[in-house]
Structure formats: structure tokens, C-alpha cells
Write an enzyme that holds these catalytic residues in place. Structure first.
Site, PDB file in Angstrom:
ATOM      1  CB  CYS A  20      -0.908  -0.008   1.224  1.00 40.83           C
ATOM      2  SG  CYS A  20       0.005  -0.198   2.759  1.00 40.83           S
ATOM      3  CB  CYS A  23       3.941  -0.448   2.673  1.00 40.00           C
ATOM      4  SG  CYS A  23       2.393  -1.074   3.325  1.00 40.00           S
TER       5      CYS A  23
END
Lengths: 86, 325
Positions: A20, A23
């Protein structure tokens, strides 16, 4: 895994996250901190969900330093990462 | 409470920019300035407040609580309530799901959490108060919580364990009411606040562009669409309006921040509030990217059942809203 095992001082940093945006932000921050401060460490992204679950985290991204979960579910500041790596 | 913002918007538009009152452009701009300031302030307050609550109820504590306690049916409601205070990121939905299953928490209870968490979140609440007022917000929050509770309960009764992907079934078989050694970080309030503060800024940074674009579009529509425009097409007694709005909304993926300001104008111009809320719940609560992520833990059939049950519950609550409000 290209972990340099001969150097015992070298830290192994893992970033757990399924890919995502958060991250990716965390990976960027960690990499910057490592290179800016010449820290001897390998940074590895763990995207496989089964691998992630071995660490028993429920919120991503998580920062793992030498197999210890230090931060989970949020993006740390550079200073915070630096303090954890020192 | 927000008079001063209106005064500020009036001053900026009519005095500083010297636009004439009543002109479309002036009214749209006034609306944009007033709504933006009001909503950003509300978002700030709500996100900060939720951050504090969440700091004391982190997800690991929630999991341990649900895993440890026999609640005689109340566990669905509890999971749903915990979903409200836990900030939701769709990328965390899979690890969260596995974590819950591994802790021996029933599938339906896990679903209750997974449904409410995105549906009733800090951003949606902040926007709702700003756009629709406190009364509608409370109704939205309460029905969101009930929706998660009831859907979770129904999904549990359907006995869906067989439709998990094989590796998750394995996790399920090895599930134990384990108490993870959860070492609560001993943090002073000051340390907590600095973490919460940076989270608030992160969330705000993420939603501000959507909110502003949403309000801008809303502002334009507000100025140019005549009052009651939609009443002709979407009257309360049109039985198909709610299901159509909901089914259109499910595949849409927008964070609530962009869609809510537009929906508010639609309501102001005559779309029944129940229809609009069903639409918003569909957009916020269910999305295709989430379904894609869940494919790692659920078979297609399970995802389809999950989405159908929630969609059905949303449609029913849409009808209810149209009757009550």
C-alpha cells in the site's frame, strides 16, 4: 536473501506491508535514514502475506529491526527511525 | 457555532474580492470557502479525538479482548464498536482478518469488525457533521454500527468457514485462544500526543485534496443546479431508487472525503437522504480494491456472499432512512 552474515554489526531491517502507499512511504523514509547516516544495514521489503503473518502483526506497515517489531500501523518520522537504529 | 466562518467567507468574497452578492460565481465561492474551513476544522478535531481513543485501544488489545471474553451474542456489537475507533486502511484488512481468525474469533465477529471499520471512520464522521449536521451524523453512525453487527451475525449463521482459502483454513484449524504477549508500550501522554499529532497531520494531508475537490464540485453544483431538480427523478416513493443507488455505489472507489460533499448538494437539491446515505455507505463500506485484497483469504464465493449480505443490509437501511427522516 542477501543478508551479510559475516558482519555481526550489520542490522537487518524488514518492512512488512502488502504494497500500500503507506508501506512505500515507510520504505522510502527508512532507506533515506540508512543512507544519510551511513548505517550498516540491509533493508528488505516483505510483501508476502504469509511471511508478514509470521510476525503476528495486524496493521501494516510494520518496521522490523533484527526480528523485533518496533513500529506497526503508522508511518514513523525520520528522527524516530534513526533513534531506533542507533 | 460556525457564524464566524460565514462572516469570514462573506468578508472575503463580498469585500476583499468585491463580488456582487447573489451572482452565481460569488455564491459558489462563498459556499466553497465556508464549507472548506468548517469541514477541515471538524476533521481536525474528530481525527485528533479518535487518535487519542485509538492510542489507548490499539488493535492488539481489541483482538485479545474479543478472543478472551465470552459475550453471549454481544461480541458482534463489541467488534462493530471497536471497528469505529480503529482507523481503517484497506491494505491492513488481510493481516487483520488473519490475526482475528488466528485468535479464535468467530468469522461473523471478524466480519462485523471489517464492515464497520471502513464504514464509520473518523474522516466520514467529521465530514458528516460538517455537511449534514449532528442529528444525521448520529443516525449514520448508529446505523453503521448496527449494520456491521447484523451483517456479522447473519454471516456467522451462514457457516462460511468452508469457503476460506486453504491456507486460511489451516490457520483456523490451529486457532487458539492465544494471548499474544502484548506488551503495552508504556508511553507518557506527551509521547502519545506527538505520535497522534503526526498521524492527524498524515491523515489530513491524505484527504485534503479530495475534500477540497469534492467541495469545489459541490460548490459549483450548488450554484448552478436549481432547487428540487432531482425530485422529479428520484422521489421518495420511487421504490427502485435505493437499490439502484447502492448497487451503483459498491464498485465505486473513492474515499468518502471526495464523495460526501457532492452527496450533500444532491440532498439539498432534492435527493432523499436515505437514498443518498445508502449510496454513500456503498461507496465507503464496500469497494472492488478491498475485494481484490480479500481474495487472498477468501474464495470468490465467500466474497460474493459477504458483499451481497452487506449490500442487502445497506439497501434496507436506505429504505428505513427514507421513512424515518
Amino acid at each position: 536473501m542477501a543478508i551479510n552474515k559475516t558482519n555481526i554489526m550489520s542490522k537487518v531491517i524488514k518492512i512488512l506491508g502488502t504494497g500500500c502507499p503507506k508501506c512505500k512511504t515507510m520504505t522510502g523514509i527508512v532507506k533515506e535514514v540508512v543512507s544519510e547516516n551511513n548505517i550498516d544495514a540491509t533493508v528488505e521489503k516483505v510483501e508476502d502475506i504469509m511471511e508478514i503473518m509470521k510476525f503476528n502483526v495486524m496493521t501494516t506497515p510494520a518496521l522490523v529491526i533484527d526480528d523485533i517489531i518496533t513500529i506497526k500501523g503508522r508511518i514513523p518520522s525520520k528522527d524516530e527511525v534513526l533513534a531506533l537504529l542507533k | 457555532m460556525f457564524d464566524w466562518i460565514q462572516n469570514l467567507a462573506d468578508w472575503l468574497v463580498y469585500d476583499v474580492l468585491n463580488l456582487t452578492k447573489g451572482v452565481h460565481l460569488a455564491e459558489a465561492l462563498n459556499f466553497f470557502i465556508y464549507d472548506s474551513i468548517k469541514i477541515l476544522l471538524l476533521l481536525f478535531v474528530i481525527i485528533f479525538f479518535m487518535g487519542i481513543v485509538n492510542s489507548y485501544f490499539p488493535i492488539d488489545k481489541v483482538k485479545n479482548y474479543l478472543s478472551r471474553n465470552k459475550l453471549y451474542g454481544l461480541e458482534y456489537l463489541m467488534a462493530s464498536l471497536f471497528g469505529v475507533v480503529t482507523p481503517f486502511c484497506s491494505c491492513s484488512s488481510v493481516p487483520l482478518f488473519i490475526g482475528f481468525v488466528r485468535g479464535g474469533i468467530p468469522l461473523g465477529v471478524t466480519f462485523a469488525f471489517l464492515i464497520t471499520s471502513p464504514l464509520v471512520n473518523e474522516v466520514a464522521i467529521g465530514l458528516f457533521i460538517g455537511l449534514f449536521g449532528l442529528k444525521t451524523t448520529i443516525i449514520y453512525v448508529v446505523s453503521g454500527i448496527l449494520l456491521g453487527t447484523i451483517s456479522g451475525f447473519i454471516l456467522q449463521k451462514l457457516k462460511l468457514e468452508a469457503y476460506l482459502t486453504p491456507w486460511v483454513k489451516e490457520v483456523l484449524a490451529n486457532a487458539q485462544k492465544e494471548q499474544d504477549i502484548f506488551i503495552a508500550e508504556k508511553q507518557s501522554l506527551k509521547q502519545r500526543l506527538s505520535v497522534i499529532w503526526s498521524e492527524v497531520l498524515n491523515i489530513l494531508k491524505g484527504v485534503i485534496p479530495y475534500v477540497l475537490v469534492g467541495i469545489a464540485i459541490g460548490g459549483l453544483m450548488h450554484g448552478y443546479i436549481p432547487e428540487g431538480f432531482f425530485e422529479k427523478y428520484m422521489a421518495k416513493d420511487n421504490l427502485f431508487a435505493v437499490p439502484i443507488a447502492t448497487i451503483l455505489a459498491v464498485p465505486m472507489y473513492s474515499n468518502a472525503s471526495g464523495i460526501l460533499p457532492v452527496a450533500q448538494v444532491l440532498v439539498a437539491k432534492g435527493i432523499p437522504i436515505g437514498t443518498a446515505i445508502a449510496f454513500m455507505m456503498g461507496v465507503v463500506g464496500l469497494s472492488l480494491p478491498e475485494a481484490m485484497l480479500l481474495k487472498k483469504v477468501m474464495t470468490f464465493k465467500l466474497i460474493a456472499i459477504f458483499f451481497s449480505v452487506v449490500t442487502l443490509c445497506i439497501i434496507i437501511s436506505g429504505y428505513l432512512f427514507n421513512i424515518i427522516l
